[in-house]
Design a protein around this motif. Sequence first.
Motif, PDB file in Angstrom:
ATOM      1  N   ARG A 160       2.397   4.394   8.657  1.00  0.00           N
ATOM      2  CA  ARG A 160       2.254   3.970   7.263  1.00  0.00           C
ATOM      3  C   ARG A 160       1.792   5.113   6.379  1.00  0.00           C
ATOM      4  NH1 ARG A 160      -0.465  -0.256   9.752  1.00  0.00           N
ATOM      5  NH2 ARG A 160      -2.420   0.429   8.824  1.00  0.00           N
ATOM      6  N   VAL A 161       0.844   5.907   6.872  1.00  0.00           N
ATOM      7  CA  VAL A 161       0.378   7.059   6.095  1.00  0.00           C
ATOM      8  C   VAL A 161       1.508   8.072   5.940  1.00  0.00           C
ATOM      9  CG1 VAL A 161      -1.211   9.016   6.090  1.00  0.00           C
ATOM     10  CG2 VAL A 161      -2.048   6.754   6.684  1.00  0.00           C
ATOM     11  N   ALA A 162       2.266   8.295   7.003  1.00  0.00           N
ATOM     12  CA  ALA A 162       3.371   9.253   6.950  1.00  0.00           C
ATOM     13  C   ALA A 162       4.442   8.803   5.964  1.00  0.00           C
ATOM     14  CB  ALA A 162       3.964   9.440   8.339  1.00  0.00           C
ATOM     15  N   GLY A 186       0.807  -1.211   0.000  1.00  0.00           N
ATOM     16  CA  GLY A 186       0.000   0.000   0.000  1.00  0.00           C
ATOM     17  C   GLY A 186       0.841   1.261   0.000  1.00  0.00           C
ATOM     18  N   ILE A 187       1.980   1.193   0.668  1.00  0.00           N
ATOM     19  CA  ILE A 187       2.889   2.345   0.695  1.00  0.00           C
ATOM     20  C   ILE A 187       3.472   2.582  -0.691  1.00  0.00           C
ATOM     21  CG2 ILE A 187       5.081   3.173   1.642  1.00  0.00           C
ATOM     22  CD1 ILE A 187       4.320   1.641   4.236  1.00  0.00           C
ATOM     23  N   CYS A 234      -2.240  12.437  -3.487  1.00  0.00           N
ATOM     24  CA  CYS A 234      -1.480  11.336  -2.881  1.00  0.00           C
ATOM     25  C   CYS A 234      -1.764  11.224  -1.389  1.00  0.00           C
ATOM     26  CB  CYS A 234       0.009  11.529  -3.131  1.00  0.00           C
ATOM     27  SG  CYS A 234       0.497  11.210  -4.836  1.00  0.00           S
ATOM     28  N   VAL A 235      -1.967  12.350  -0.715  1.00  0.00           N
ATOM     29  CA  VAL A 235      -2.321  12.317   0.709  1.00  0.00           C
ATOM     30  C   VAL A 235      -3.666  11.614   0.895  1.00  0.00           C
ATOM     31  CG1 VAL A 235      -2.965  13.740   2.689  1.00  0.00           C
ATOM     32  CG2 VAL A 235      -0.973  14.338   1.341  1.00  0.00           C
ATOM     33  N   VAL A 266      -5.910   4.076   1.028  1.00  0.00           N
ATOM     34  CA  VAL A 266      -5.267   2.768   0.910  1.00  0.00           C
ATOM     35  C   VAL A 266      -5.053   2.154   2.290  1.00  0.00           C
ATOM     36  CG1 VAL A 266      -3.079   1.649   0.304  1.00  0.00           C
ATOM     37  CG2 VAL A 266      -4.198   3.167  -1.322  1.00  0.00           C
ATOM     38  N   GLN A 267      -4.607   2.948   3.248  1.00  0.00           N
ATOM     39  CA  GLN A 267      -4.342   2.405   4.576  1.00  0.00           C
ATOM     40  C   GLN A 267      -5.634   2.088   5.327  1.00  0.00           C
ATOM     41  OE1 GLN A 267      -1.447   1.308   5.370  1.00  0.00           O
ATOM     42  NE2 GLN A 267      -0.568   2.184   3.514  1.00  0.00           N
ATOM     43  N   LEU A 268      -6.680   2.857   5.111  1.00  0.00           N
ATOM     44  CA  LEU A 268      -7.967   2.522   5.719  1.00  0.00           C
ATOM     45  C   LEU A 268      -8.548   1.262   5.098  1.00  0.00           C
ATOM     46  CD1 LEU A 268      -9.665   5.997   6.109  1.00  0.00           C
ATOM     47  CD2 LEU A 268      -8.941   4.466   7.935  1.00  0.00           C
ATOM     48  N   TRP A 269      -8.359   1.095   3.803  1.00  0.00           N
ATOM     49  CA  TRP A 269      -8.856  -0.075   3.111  1.00  0.00           C
ATOM     50  C   TRP A 269      -8.150  -1.340   3.597  1.00  0.00           C
ATOM     51  CZ3 TRP A 269      -6.635  -2.928  -1.205  1.00  0.00           C
ATOM     52  CH2 TRP A 269      -7.527  -3.831  -1.767  1.00  0.00           C
ATOM     53  N   GLY A 270      -6.886  -1.205   3.997  1.00  0.00           N
ATOM     54  CA  GLY A 270      -6.146  -2.345   4.499  1.00  0.00           C
ATOM     55  C   GLY A 270      -6.709  -2.915   5.786  1.00  0.00           C
TER      56      GLY A 270
END
Length: 96
Positions: A69-71, A14-15, A49-50, A56-60
Amino acid sequence: MSTPDLAPRRTFGGIVAVWVLAVVAGVAIGLFVPTEWRAQWITVALGGCVIAAFAVQLWGGRSQAFIQRVAVSVLGALVVLGLITAGFGLASIVPR
């Protein structure tokens, strides 16, 4: 209390997906946007992208290390778009 994940999902994909999105957006901006508008569109691409990093991280579905991970996703996108912008700047000083 929550139970620990027996087989935690990988989060690096995801990153990297956000970084790839930044590369695609930067190249598209370089190809389709006039030179005088590129800086504004790079900013819009970073904002996208933000939002994509959060999505993407919420979907994970994992809450552990969510902010990290978001950072990392956003920081990588910033570096990628910065390098692409530096390339735009170097290309603009080369005589044609």
